[in-house]
Design an enzyme around this catalytic site. Sequence first.
Site, mmCIF file in Angstrom:
data_model
loop_
_atom_site.group_PDB
_atom_site.id
_atom_site.type_symbol
_atom_site.label_atom_id
_atom_site.label_comp_id
_atom_site.label_asym_id
_atom_site.label_seq_id
_atom_site.Cartn_x
_atom_site.Cartn_y
_atom_site.Cartn_z
ATOM 1 N N ARG A 26 0.847 -1.202 0.000
ATOM 2 C CA ARG A 26 0.000 0.000 0.000
ATOM 3 C C ARG A 26 0.880 1.249 0.000
ATOM 4 O O ARG A 26 1.650 1.464 0.920
ATOM 5 C CB ARG A 26 -0.882 0.047 1.262
ATOM 6 C CG ARG A 26 -2.139 -0.771 1.175
ATOM 7 C CD ARG A 26 -3.187 -0.092 0.337
ATOM 8 N NE ARG A 26 -3.727 1.110 0.945
ATOM 9 C CZ ARG A 26 -5.016 1.339 1.072
ATOM 10 N NH1 ARG A 26 -5.901 0.456 0.676
ATOM 11 N NH2 ARG A 26 -5.429 2.473 1.604
ATOM 12 N N HIS A 63 -11.244 -4.139 8.896
ATOM 13 C CA HIS A 63 -9.995 -4.448 8.198
ATOM 14 C C HIS A 63 -9.936 -5.897 7.739
ATOM 15 O O HIS A 63 -8.975 -6.317 7.113
ATOM 16 C CB HIS A 63 -8.799 -4.105 9.083
ATOM 17 C CG HIS A 63 -8.831 -2.676 9.525
ATOM 18 N ND1 HIS A 63 -9.492 -2.274 10.655
ATOM 19 C CD2 HIS A 63 -8.338 -1.548 8.952
ATOM 20 C CE1 HIS A 63 -9.390 -0.946 10.771
ATOM 21 N NE2 HIS A 63 -8.692 -0.490 9.750
#
Length: 749
Positions: free
Chosen positions: A509, A688
Amino acid sequence: MSKAITSTFGYPKIGENRELKRALETFWAGKLTKDDFFKQTEAVNQKRLEKQKAAEIDLIGSNDFSWYDSLLDLALSFGIVPEGFRDIEDPVELYFAVARGTEKAPAAEMTKWFDTNYHYIVPEITGLPVLKENRALRSWLEAKEKYGIETTPSLIGPFTFLKLSKGYGSEAFDSLLATLAGIYGQILSELEQAGAKTVRLEEPALAFDLSEKEIAAVIAAYGIITKDRSVSVYVQTYYESLSHYEALVKGLPVQGIGLDFCINGENFENIKTYGFPEDKVLIAGVVSGRDVWKTEYQKAFALIRDLFALTGKSEIILSNSSPLYHLPVSLNQEKGYLEDKVLALLSFADERLEELNILKNAVNGKGELPVQNLDEIRKSFKNEAVQKKVAAIDVKNVGRKAPFAERLALQKEILHLPLFPTTTIGSYPQTAEVRKNRADYKNGRKSTAEYLEFIQNETKNVIALQEKLDIDVLVHGEFERNDMVEYFGEHFDGFAFTKNGWVQSYGSRYVKPPLIYSDVSRPKPITVDSITYAQSLTDRPVKGMLTGPVTILSWSFYRKDIPKKEIAWQIALALREEVTDLEKAGIKIIQIDEPAFREALPLKKSKQREYLDWAVIAFKLTNEQTAPATQIHTHMCYSEFGEILPDIYAMDSDVISIEASRSKGEIIAEFHQIRYDHGIGLGVYDIHSPRVPAESEIEDIVEKSIAFIDKKLFWVNPDCGLKTRAYAETIPSLTHMVEAAKKLRTKYR
Ligand code: GLN
Ligand code: ZN
């Protein structure tokens, strides 16, 4: 003046064109063989090393490349494997299992690295660490044998490693540190035998406030590490000045100390006051690893000259002040993309290499310092009206005038919300279609009208969905937002955006932080159209959704010549105009997200008060002009609030929603302890993970919470935005959430 040489560490791992990301993601998708994955990632590392060599850096860091996270690399090389993964034999499989989780076991905990937006995997030390693999040696040999580069391997040092690990009791700290020191000694001994001359041990944790006992322990540990070693050990500190300067700089039995001279002037002042040991090498961090602004050559050169004079050294090593991976790789692709004047202010990692070389040559009498006109450019950007407004802020009187109880009564009359109101944090799943449409619009493949129609349609669907799910306070879904900071930056004046300025946030990411290059203002309303459109579709309240000033600041590269608090307040005033416009347009609830509030807390205790004071004011500025009947929400993630909870209370929002998936019990107790008596939405499930929570689990969490928190103030919501999730799990999860709230309502009516 005498001689300078250069050194680097922590050069970005991601590749100039995000090659590492591509390799990882295709490998994870099963579309790359292990061999090809090795080849591709090795090529990324080779390029990094060769670039630094081409830039004529004398001591190039190695062992600072990683597939996912350097702390994870280190933990695994010490045999530290979390419980659920110990039966995995294949090392590559094990590595990514710990980092990303498997069907059987959730990923290891990940958290923010110091006060940065990088995240590391928290090592969990349950047994005794042992040396399983000498990665530093392997990297050193690889650089030497394959690319002909003699490097300076870099490792996170044992003190920082242990400070950031969990799983052990504080009473075990000293003995674990000694054990680790033995292991580091062995790593060094093997490096030495192979022919390495210098090793860098990174100890950013030495910037924290330390106890006497910790200072003694770290000095003892380095005694073990360096005993009988001939390789030179450099302890590198950064992100803040070295704490307990005198004790550590003198007491650490090592050959060199690295100090950050970019973050502030404290290390320099300490050298002035206490001197610098004759028998140690000074590694002077003179080009920044944390911000993207071009080094001011004259100032840096004067600093180096003073350092020579103060220390009496004949040689100083010039280096980056903190690891370079907080910077994008190169300005190459920004040429012709960014405005020339903005471009002229910038340096990314590759440009830092050049800067080091320029400074070295100037010191060594082999070159001139280039002429710069940075001040002139900065002055040309100035917005005096904005600066005046900030100067006029009356800090003692910032905030809403009506007390919370009064506001709550008025809000109740207008909103008619049930007990345990349900809501979500803002974003709904960003499907491939949403992302494609946004990209098409950006690239001109879609007209504004077509794009708007698409976004409105998404909003329509998500409002209908929320009504069907019977959620009480709705959101518009944030489909128009690529990123919660970028979106606002794009609509403010004073921000610029890079084409390729990616920085690793965690794993694969990456983020592209905006550049705040000038004073900040808001030329026109930003969110009013999208929020009022969503509100026009329903009778239920729709929350206006804004990103708060501290978060916008923290997740951008901001100017260093203007105090941080002033930039935050400029952003706050721009947001205040937006809040006022939303209110005028009839929006009854406005949420101002501050997920970076905790992360931005300074590392040294002595600096935290000042930060908290201006950060709380920044938040209050955004909504101080709202009517008492308007309900202000905020949202925060990474909720290890602890001591800062009173400041969060002082922000005076009507409702706070927080991520609390990890340590619910602790957080509830903390809120209880300070008698937090405004609205609270503790995340009732973890967004998440794709896992769908059972209704009973959610009820359970609410029951546990309201044992301590007034049930009339309790909101029911997920723990963060739903952007990264799919509808497949979002719909059942929210269904369970609403059902749980309804059951509890009947029970507690
Ligand atoms: N409103 C944002 C969202 O839902 C908040 C994101 C965050 O907290 N990081 O996506
Ligand atoms: Zn969040």
